[in-house]
Design a protein around this motif. Structure first.
Motif, PDB file in Angstrom:
ATOM      1  N   UNK A   1      24.398  13.057 -86.270  1.00 39.34           N
ATOM      2  CA  UNK A   1      23.494  13.193 -86.582  1.00 39.34           C
ATOM      3  C   UNK A   1      23.671  11.668 -87.640  1.00 39.34           C
ATOM      4  N   UNK A   2      24.216  11.118 -88.013  1.00 44.86           N
ATOM      5  CA  UNK A   2      25.185  10.173 -88.608  1.00 44.86           C
ATOM      6  C   UNK A   2      23.405   9.660 -88.706  1.00 44.86           C
ATOM      7  N   UNK A   3      23.013   8.704 -87.870  1.00 50.82           N
ATOM      8  CA  UNK A   3      21.605   7.836 -87.421  1.00 50.82           C
ATOM      9  C   UNK A   3      20.633   8.490 -87.950  1.00 50.82           C
ATOM     10  N   UNK A   4      20.874   9.597 -88.834  1.00 55.99           N
ATOM     11  CA  UNK A   4      18.999  10.321 -88.922  1.00 55.99           C
ATOM     12  C   UNK A   4      19.000   9.613 -90.189  1.00 55.99           C
ATOM     13  N   UNK A   5      19.989   9.300 -91.090  1.00 59.27           N
ATOM     14  CA  UNK A   5      20.274   8.746 -92.467  1.00 59.27           C
ATOM     15  C   UNK A   5      19.842   7.592 -92.223  1.00 59.27           C
ATOM     16  N   UNK A   6      19.674   6.451 -91.573  1.00 59.59           N
ATOM     17  CA  UNK A   6      19.743   4.975 -91.308  1.00 59.59           C
ATOM     18  C   UNK A   6      19.434   4.497 -91.993  1.00 59.59           C
ATOM     19  N   UNK A  43      21.234  -5.515 -89.848  1.00 62.47           N
ATOM     20  CA  UNK A  43      23.380  -5.768 -89.944  1.00 62.47           C
ATOM     21  C   UNK A  43      23.774  -4.578 -89.700  1.00 62.47           C
ATOM     22  N   UNK A  44      22.964  -3.538 -90.290  1.00 67.16           N
ATOM     23  CA  UNK A  44      24.287  -1.879 -90.001  1.00 67.16           C
ATOM     24  C   UNK A  44      24.161  -1.097 -89.021  1.00 67.16           C
ATOM     25  N   UNK A  45      22.533  -1.627 -88.158  1.00 71.63           N
ATOM     26  CA  UNK A  45      21.786  -0.564 -87.066  1.00 71.63           C
ATOM     27  C   UNK A  45      22.951  -1.062 -85.998  1.00 71.63           C
ATOM     28  N   UNK A  46      23.981  -1.379 -85.521  1.00 71.92           N
ATOM     29  CA  UNK A  46      24.736  -0.960 -84.333  1.00 71.92           C
ATOM     30  C   UNK A  46      25.971  -0.611 -84.484  1.00 71.92           C
ATOM     31  N   UNK A  47      26.284   0.084 -86.143  1.00 72.92           N
ATOM     32  CA  UNK A  47      27.227   1.110 -85.827  1.00 72.92           C
ATOM     33  C   UNK A  47      26.662   2.738 -85.950  1.00 72.92           C
ATOM     34  N   UNK A  48      25.339   2.504 -85.706  1.00 73.05           N
ATOM     35  CA  UNK A  48      25.131   4.780 -85.836  1.00 73.05           C
ATOM     36  C   UNK A  48      24.932   4.431 -84.156  1.00 73.05           C
ATOM     37  N   UNK A  49      25.974   5.639 -84.032  1.00 71.98           N
ATOM     38  CA  UNK A  49      25.695   5.718 -82.653  1.00 71.98           C
ATOM     39  C   UNK A  49      24.556   6.539 -81.935  1.00 71.98           C
ATOM     40  N   UNK A  50      24.189   6.334 -80.126  1.00 75.65           N
ATOM     41  CA  UNK A  50      22.601   6.445 -79.956  1.00 75.65           C
ATOM     42  C   UNK A  50      21.642   6.180 -81.302  1.00 75.65           C
ATOM     43  N   UNK A  51      21.527   5.529 -82.041  1.00 78.61           N
ATOM     44  CA  UNK A  51      20.545   5.286 -82.789  1.00 78.61           C
ATOM     45  C   UNK A  51      19.386   4.044 -81.734  1.00 78.61           C
ATOM     46  N   UNK A  52      18.163   3.552 -81.978  1.00 75.31           N
ATOM     47  CA  UNK A  52      17.265   3.034 -81.134  1.00 75.31           C
ATOM     48  C   UNK A  52      15.815   3.562 -81.681  1.00 75.31           C
ATOM     49  N   UNK A  53      14.748   2.239 -81.072  1.00 77.12           N
ATOM     50  CA  UNK A  53      14.349   1.802 -81.796  1.00 77.12           C
ATOM     51  C   UNK A  53      12.948   3.030 -81.920  1.00 77.12           C
TER      52      UNK A  53
END
Length: 221
Positions: free
Chosen positions: A94-99, A161-171
């Motif tokens: 759920x980390x990606x939810x606050x990206x 710069x940060x987006x690649x660090x969030x597991x499962x995050x997509x466009x």
């Protein structure tokens, strides 16, 4: 605007030393709960206000943070964050939810220690993910120095710069978060959150009210 009343915690009991770079420690507060308390140290109270505001922005958007408050202990202002026991493992799904909010606030610390044995700014408590010790978003870096205007400006470079660090995050996730942000964190909302922040100086308040201009670059994704 009337000065805000800051709770007095002179009856709080210190139960451990500081855990990070700021003076403070864990205190048992008048309500009986334990809080991680950070004082401003030798510099101004700007960092206390900055951390409180960052937490309130997260809370406004439903991102998990501990209960926080600005208090005084022994006449000194401090930022108090409820101390939460850590689960043995962290569910990063759920980390990606606050990206988008991490990027908007330039909260680099969220991803700085991913992959390391101990996470300093992310915990799971009773199965829910929390962002903790949020001294590094917005105007300041984690150890207290102010970000330069190049590091915190009208361009949200953190989208890349940060987006690649969030597991499962997509466009699709990012676009959905942008849409939510545009309707749920309006200029008026930001102004209210800033105006309700204790100890925030006028210059920082005026600059932070312009933070909404950082949303313009979201359409470039």
């Amino acid at each position: 605007m009337e000065p805000m009343i800051i709770p007095n915690w002179d009856t709080a009991i210190r139960v451990s030393d500081k855990m990070g770079s700021s003076p403070g420690g864990i205190y048992r507060a008048p309500d009986g709960k334990k809080y991680y308390v950070k004082f401003s140290g030798a510099d101004s109270d700007d960092r206390i206000a900055n951390e409180y505001l960052a937490n309130q922005i997260y809370r406004h958007m439903g991102v998990g943070i501990p209960e926080v408050s600005v208090v005084t202990i022994g006449g000194k202002p401090a930022h108090a964050s409820q101390f939460l026991d850590r689960d043995e493992t962290i569910d990063f799904s759920t980390l990606k939810g606050g990206f988008i909010l991490d990027a908007l606030q330039a909260n680099w610390d969220i991803v700085a220690h991913l992959g390391e044995p101990i996470q300093t700014n992310i915990i799971c408590h009773k199965g829910l993910l929390y962002r903790i010790d949020n001294g590094g978003p917005l105007l300041f870096r984690a150890r207290g120095e102010r970000k330069t205007t190049e590091q915190f400006s009208g361009t949200v470079v953190e989208l890349q710069t940060m987006r690649e660090s969030y597991p499962g995050l997509n466009d699709k996730d990012i676009r959905s978060q942008i849409n939510t942000l545009e309707t749920s964190l309006t200029d008026k909302d930001i102004d209210k959150l800033i105006d309700a922040t204790p100890l925030l100086n006028d210059a920082d308040a005026d600059f932070l009210k312009d933070i909404t201009s950082r949303k313009i670059t979201y359409d470039e994704i």
